[in-house]
Design an enzyme around this catalytic site. Structure first.
Site, PDB file in Angstrom:
ATOM      1  N   GLY A  66      36.264  16.221 -65.141  1.00  0.00           N
ATOM      2  CA  GLY A  66      37.159  17.271 -64.422  1.00  0.00           C
ATOM      3  C   GLY A  66      38.071  17.708 -65.670  1.00  0.00           C
ATOM      4  N   ASN A  79      30.019  28.902 -60.950  1.00  0.00           N
ATOM      5  CA  ASN A  79      29.180  29.860 -60.150  1.00  0.00           C
ATOM      6  C   ASN A  79      28.197  30.189 -60.904  1.00  0.00           C
ATOM      7  OD1 ASN A  79      31.015  31.167 -62.294  1.00  0.00           O
ATOM      8  ND2 ASN A  79      31.169  32.854 -61.173  1.00  0.00           N
ATOM      9  N   GLU A 109      37.562  33.321 -71.188  1.00  0.00           N
ATOM     10  CA  GLU A 109      36.541  34.489 -70.468  1.00  0.00           C
ATOM     11  C   GLU A 109      37.326  34.064 -68.965  1.00  0.00           C
ATOM     12  OE1 GLU A 109      34.889  37.130 -71.208  1.00  0.00           O
ATOM     13  OE2 GLU A 109      34.860  36.430 -73.613  1.00  0.00           O
ATOM     14  N   LEU A 110      38.233  35.095 -68.213  1.00  0.00           N
ATOM     15  CA  LEU A 110      38.834  34.860 -67.235  1.00  0.00           C
ATOM     16  C   LEU A 110      38.407  35.450 -65.938  1.00  0.00           C
ATOM     17  CD1 LEU A 110      41.878  33.939 -69.122  1.00  0.00           C
ATOM     18  CD2 LEU A 110      40.090  32.491 -68.576  1.00  0.00           C
ATOM     19  N   GLU A 147      41.826  37.660 -56.165  1.00  0.00           N
ATOM     20  CA  GLU A 147      40.642  37.618 -56.541  1.00  0.00           C
ATOM     21  C   GLU A 147      40.011  36.532 -55.360  1.00  0.00           C
ATOM     22  OE1 GLU A 147      39.163  34.831 -59.991  1.00  0.00           O
ATOM     23  OE2 GLU A 147      37.589  36.372 -60.192  1.00  0.00           O
ATOM     24  N   VAL A 148      39.103  37.178 -54.489  1.00  0.00           N
ATOM     25  CA  VAL A 148      38.866  36.542 -53.245  1.00  0.00           C
ATOM     26  C   VAL A 148      37.776  35.216 -53.518  1.00  0.00           C
ATOM     27  CG1 VAL A 148      37.585  36.605 -51.042  1.00  0.00           C
ATOM     28  CG2 VAL A 148      39.460  38.454 -51.933  1.00  0.00           C
ATOM     29  N   PHE A 149      36.758  35.671 -54.498  1.00  0.00           N
ATOM     30  CA  PHE A 149      35.398  34.808 -54.683  1.00  0.00           C
ATOM     31  C   PHE A 149      35.264  34.461 -53.405  1.00  0.00           C
ATOM     32  CE2 PHE A 149      34.120  32.206 -58.489  1.00  0.00           C
ATOM     33  CZ  PHE A 149      33.871  33.196 -59.330  1.00  0.00           C
ATOM     34  N   CYS A 174      32.944  36.648 -61.485  1.00  0.00           N
ATOM     35  CA  CYS A 174      34.161  37.242 -61.869  1.00  0.00           C
ATOM     36  C   CYS A 174      34.006  38.882 -61.981  1.00  0.00           C
ATOM     37  CB  CYS A 174      34.443  36.880 -63.371  1.00  0.00           C
ATOM     38  SG  CYS A 174      32.748  37.184 -64.415  1.00  0.00           S
TER      39      CYS A 174
END
Ligand code: NAD
Length: 491
Positions: free
Chosen positions: A216, A160, A258-259, A386-388, A292
């Protein structure tokens, strides 16, 4: 391959099929196609790294790190300041890469560049801070504790804000004498790391210290398993962070996790309505809500909720979505189709459960409009998850206790905002919220280059990144004693 002196505007020829290990060299997993998110055009075919590449690059990094740690701090600082200056000198080309690769609008790209240049200046400045302590020790002529680097640091970053979220770890890790192996998200390997490689080279960073491995989860796991990597700095989802934490823990590495977040913006009844609406609009819609710290629950006192909801819906309807490179939009695309579908599913499920759609809600491919849902209640998908995505969820409350309970509901605790004319009241409410960052009279998306960033609960593992936290994160203490002669022991 030719030496580059700045960030190239096109991927060819340097980044074709390559990773970066002090030079652009072939990756063993073939190529990774990188798309422009708004148009679907192919931007680059970088290399796709594998676990074997992690092993190979680790050799080089380990060989380079000891000399780097022994390099005088002033020399390291000078290189980092030079990197900051070179990034600023390459501003427009860096911004274009960020906009194309992440789907962000120009101010978002500018924010990433400004912040990352500041990270490098901060990292250089931190070396002027005390990082050495005299400590008492029985019988020692000299006893001190000094900060020493971990050695090799593995960095795993999301899509992001790829430049910020990789470089906030790269800059302090390098400053304090570590070498880094950076694995950006495979959707954003260029602004997530590769664009910095020519800047490091031109600034004179010795090869082997800054490495970029586009790939990945398998590459991230290989970093966690590699014995010579002693720290993992991860930014991403809570689900992936749990796996990274477990794997790195098995290998006894230090971890910085960091989540995710589900951040409450509380609007008390005495708030200035227009300022509160503007704050909510920014907190919910900036970068399509893919942040976030996004204001994921907008808790509004029932006395002003009708007027607030109507005004926010008007705001949302005025925000065009489209290709950020056109310069005419407030919202760009969602990162990929799967995520756009997920956003829509969460909106639809919440409407089926009783939420009222006031604006948006109809996607156009990857372009999801600024969407306002009113009457959101606990239990609805957009309240819990969490929609993001660019969805403002208005939740009404009648008492402060109710607002606090809903702000604290769930596993996260990253950021919170409270808007009111009564600062003392806000402080009292804020003290009851479980959060790593609290903003009185602001929304939840607030960041500065020098602050200790991080969350509580499942938003992290208790560490912070940035400013005063960086010495703790990227170094460890070593205690040294010096005695004039060895003591005589009884056996
Ligand atoms: P993600 O967890 O899917 O991916 C993040 C990174 O981890 C990527 O590089 C990915 O390839 C890698 N990865 C995924 N699974 C892995 C595994 N098992 N082992 C090793 N590496 C693995 O996250 P995302 O969807 O790209 O990003 C969005 C999430 O990140 C949201 O939850 C958001 O809140 C969070 N985030 C947190 C912060 C913060 O500072 N707290 C900042 C930005 C984003």
């Amino acid at each position: 391959m030719d030496q580059m002196t700045g960030i190239p505007p096109h991927a060819e020829p340097h980044w074709s099929g390559t990773l970066y290990d002090g030079t652009f060299s072939p990756a063993s997993g073939g190529t990774l196609i990188v798309y422009e998110k708004a148009t679907g055009a192919e931007l680059a075919a970088t290399g796709l790294a594998t676990a074997e590449d992690v092993t190979r690059v680790t050799e080089r990094a380990a060989a380079a790190q000891a000399a780097w740690a022994a390099t005088p701090a002033a020399e390291r600082a000078a290189i980092l300041r030079d990197v900051a200056a070179r990034l600023e000198a390459n501003w427009d080309v860096a911004a274009a890469w960020i906009m194309r690769e992440t789907g962000g609008v120009r101010p978002k790209a500018d924010f990433e560049i400004f912040t990352v240049a500041a990270f490098f200046k901060e990292a250089a400045a931190m070396l002027d801070e005390p990082h050495y302590l005299e400590v008492q020790a029985t019988g020692a002529a000299h006893s001190y504790a000094q900060r020493v680097p971990h050695g090799l640091v593995g960095i795993i970053a999301p899509f992001n804000f790829p430049l910020i979220l990789s470089m906030r770890a790269v800059a302090p890790a390098l400053a304090t004498g570590n070498a880094v192996l950076l694995k950006p998200d495979p959707q954003t390997p260029i602004s997530g790391g590769l664009i910095m490689a020519p800047l490091f080279e031109a600034a004179g960073l010795p090869p082997g210290l800054f490495n970029v491995l586009p790939g990945g989860a398998d590459v991230g796991e290989a970093l966690c398993r590699e014995p010579r990597i002693r720290m993992i700095a991860f930014t991403g989802s809570t689900a992936a962070g749990r796996k990274v934490g477990a794997l790195a823990g098995e290998h006894l590495k230090k971890t910085s996790l960091e989540l995710g977040g589900k951040n409450a913006l509380i609007v008390l009844p005495d708030a200035d309505l227009e300022l509160a609406v503007s704050a909510a609009s920014y907190g919910a819609f900036l970068h399509q809500g893919q942040i976030c710290m996004a204001s994921g629950r907008i808790l509004v006192h029932e006395a002003i909720a009708d007027a607030f909801a109507a005004s926010l819906a008007e705001h949302a309807a005025r925000l065009p979505a489209g290709d950020p490179m056109s310069g005419q939009v407030a919202l760009g695309p969602i990162i990929n189709q799967r995520q756009a579908e997920r956003v829509h599913r969460l909106v639809q499920e919440s409407m089926a459960a009783g939420a009222k759609l006031l604006a948006g809600g109809t996607p156009d491919g990857l372009f999801y409009p600024a969407t306002v849902l009113d009457g959101v209640t606990p239990g609805m998908a957009v309240f819990e998850e969490e929609v993001f995505g660019p969805v403002a969820n208005i939740v009404r409350f009648s008492t402060e206790d109710e607002a606090v309970a809903m702000a604290n509901a769930g596993q996260y605790g990253l950021s919170a905002g409270i808007i009111t004319a009564d600062i003392e009241r806000a402080k009292a409410v804020g003290a009851r919220i479980r959060t790593g960052m609290l903003h009185i009279n602001d929304q939840t998306v607030v960041h500065e280059p020098h602050i200790p960033f991080g969350g509580v609960g499942s938003s992290g593992n208790g560490g912070r990144i940035g400013g005063p936290a960086n010495w703790d994160e990227f170094t460890q203490w070593q205690w040294v004693t010096v005695k004039d002669t060895p003591p005589a022991y009884p056996f």
